[in-house]
Motif scaffolding. Structure first.
Motif, PDB file in Angstrom:
ATOM      1  N   GLN A   1       0.039  -0.881  -0.218  1.00 19.84           N
ATOM      2  CA  GLN A   1      -0.251  -0.309   0.145  1.00 19.84           C
ATOM      3  C   GLN A   1       1.239   1.308   0.340  1.00 19.84           C
ATOM      4  OE1 GLN A   1      -2.251   0.038   3.155  1.00 19.84           O
ATOM      5  NE2 GLN A   1      -3.604   1.650   2.302  1.00 19.84           N
TER       6      GLN A   1
ATOM      7  N   ARG B   1      -4.383   4.947   3.400  1.00 19.61           N
ATOM      8  CA  ARG B   1      -5.125   5.848   3.227  1.00 19.61           C
ATOM      9  C   ARG B   1      -6.409   4.751   3.634  1.00 19.61           C
ATOM     10  NH1 ARG B   1      -5.641   6.770  -2.720  1.00 19.61           N
ATOM     11  NH2 ARG B   1      -7.702   7.583  -2.860  1.00 19.61           N
TER      12      ARG B   1
ATOM     13  N   HIS C   1      -8.858   1.157   2.168  1.00 20.04           N
ATOM     14  CA  HIS C   1      -7.897   1.580   1.081  1.00 20.04           C
ATOM     15  C   HIS C   1      -6.501   0.396   1.168  1.00 20.04           C
ATOM     16  CE1 HIS C   1      -4.323   2.846  -1.008  1.00 20.04           C
ATOM     17  NE2 HIS C   1      -5.530   3.561  -2.067  1.00 20.04           N
TER      18      HIS C   1
ATOM     19  N   THR D   1      -6.601  -2.603  -1.761  1.00 24.98           N
ATOM     20  CA  THR D   1      -4.790  -2.999  -2.718  1.00 24.98           C
ATOM     21  C   THR D   1      -4.752  -4.597  -2.669  1.00 24.98           C
ATOM     22  OG1 THR D   1      -4.310  -0.482  -1.443  1.00 24.98           O
ATOM     23  CG2 THR D   1      -2.661  -2.284  -1.695  1.00 24.98           C
TER      24      THR D   1
ATOM     25  N   ARG E   1     -14.424   1.119  -4.209  1.00 24.61           N
ATOM     26  CA  ARG E   1     -13.942   1.550  -5.301  1.00 24.61           C
ATOM     27  C   ARG E   1     -14.614   2.568  -5.110  1.00 24.61           C
ATOM     28  NH1 ARG E   1     -11.423  -2.254  -7.947  1.00 24.61           N
ATOM     29  NH2 ARG E   1     -12.839  -4.175  -8.417  1.00 24.61           N
TER      30      ARG E   1
ATOM     31  N   ILE F   1     -10.198   6.102   4.172  1.00 19.92           N
ATOM     32  CA  ILE F   1     -11.607   5.092   3.832  1.00 19.92           C
ATOM     33  C   ILE F   1     -11.772   4.400   4.438  1.00 19.92           C
ATOM     34  CG2 ILE F   1     -11.451   3.655   1.384  1.00 19.92           C
ATOM     35  CD1 ILE F   1     -10.259   5.642  -0.310  1.00 19.92           C
TER      36      ILE F   1
END
Ligand code: UTP
Length: 280
Positions: free
Chosen positions: A104, A108, A112, A116, A225, A235
């Motif tokens: 990563q 984030r 996230h 990843t 996404r 996120i």
């Protein structure tokens, strides 16, 4: 029905609560007794029948890859000595599964980090283990219990435990309707219809907090996404799971076992004392 074989370990976080220890050592490599947190997680996944470990790492995390690999020099040095037994467990872990890694690049958030990992998971349901939540149970491990539940319900599953209300702002907190299922203890299954990341006490929808064990279906990647940064500008997997919950696709499971929050010092010390007492 396809069986769950893959386990994702998001392990890219900075571990700031353990500074300065985590300046050069990944939090996931801190040992409880002689074993790194991540190895406990991998052993739990193997016990649940999983054989493909997918690890999301970041800068400064190379010791994770070295740990789950053979050290020829060390093997050569201690071969035939009494010290060889210290390597028995890690050798059997390495033999029982495969490891793959992705990085990563920017931290984030957990959501996230999971997104990843898509490149390692592909289009199948998978488990997620946050290794700093260390779980133990004398019967089936927590992940093993969740894999069985998934085989029955075929949807996302989050492990939850009851927390003191004043701790709500440390967790994702869920609410929903009890599922009646005679195979499971009363009130241990909830069809989730609400979820809030780190709510203040007055906004918490219940006292059931999500801990670091999930089973996710691959449609979570499409949702992630589209998920915008939430609490703390990160996120959040909680926000993505709320979207799945709105269409009835998330079950919260009150697992059998004990969990230690090894992401903070108190939980880490408790886990150390627990496993030390258990090993003597
Ligand atoms: P934490 O909230 O415990 O964050 O992440 P952290 O950075 O590891 O620790 P502190 O709060 O700074 O002390 C929960 C899990 O999600 C992973 C972490 O590695 C940990 O396993 N994570 C978090 C990522 O992989 N990437 C992120 O961007 C954030």
């Amino acid at each position: 029905m396809s069986k769950i074989k893959k386990c994702l370990f998001p392990a890219a976080g900075y571990g700031t609560r353990f500074l300065p220890a985590t300046k050069a050592i990944p939090k996931e490599m801190l040992p409880v007794l002689t074993k790194p947190l991540l190895q406990y997680g991998v052993e739990e996944a193997i016990e649940a029948g999983l054989d493909t470990m997918a690890i999301v790492t970041g800068r400064g995390k190379r010791s994770i890859e070295d740990h789950f690999d053979i050290s020829y020099e060390l093997e050569h040095q201690i071969k035939g000595t009494s010290k060889e037994s210290y390597l028995t467990e890690i050798r059997s872990v390495i033999n029982a599964c495969t490891f793959s890694y992705t990085r990563q690049v920017e931290m984030r958030g957990l959501g996230h980090a999971i997104l990843t990992g898509e490149t390692l998971i592909g289009d199948e349901a998978f488990a997620v283990v946050l290794a700093d939540d260390l779980c133990d149970n004398d019967g089936d491990g927590v992940l093993s219990q969740m894999v069985k539940l998934y085989e029955k319900y075929q949807c996302c599953i989050v492990a939850v435990e009851e927390i003191p209300p004043e701790d709500s702002n440390k967790y994702g907190v869920i609410a929903g309707d009890t599922i009646k299922d005679s195979t499971y203890a009363k009130n241990s299954l909830v069809r989730v219809n609400d979820m809030v990341e780190k709510p203040e006490l007055q906004d918490a929808p219940s006292n059931l907090a999500i801990i670091g064990r999930y089973i996710l279906t691959p449609d979570i990647f499409d949702v992630l996404r589209e998920t915008q940064p939430g609490k703390g500008g990160e996120i959040q997997i909680t926000d993505a799971l709320l979207e799945m919950a709105k269409i009835g696709k998330v079950i919260a499971y009150k697992f059998d076992g004990t969990r230690f929050d090894c992401g903070n010092v108190d939980g880490f010390v408790e886990a150390t004392n627990y496993f030390y007492t258990k090993s003597n």
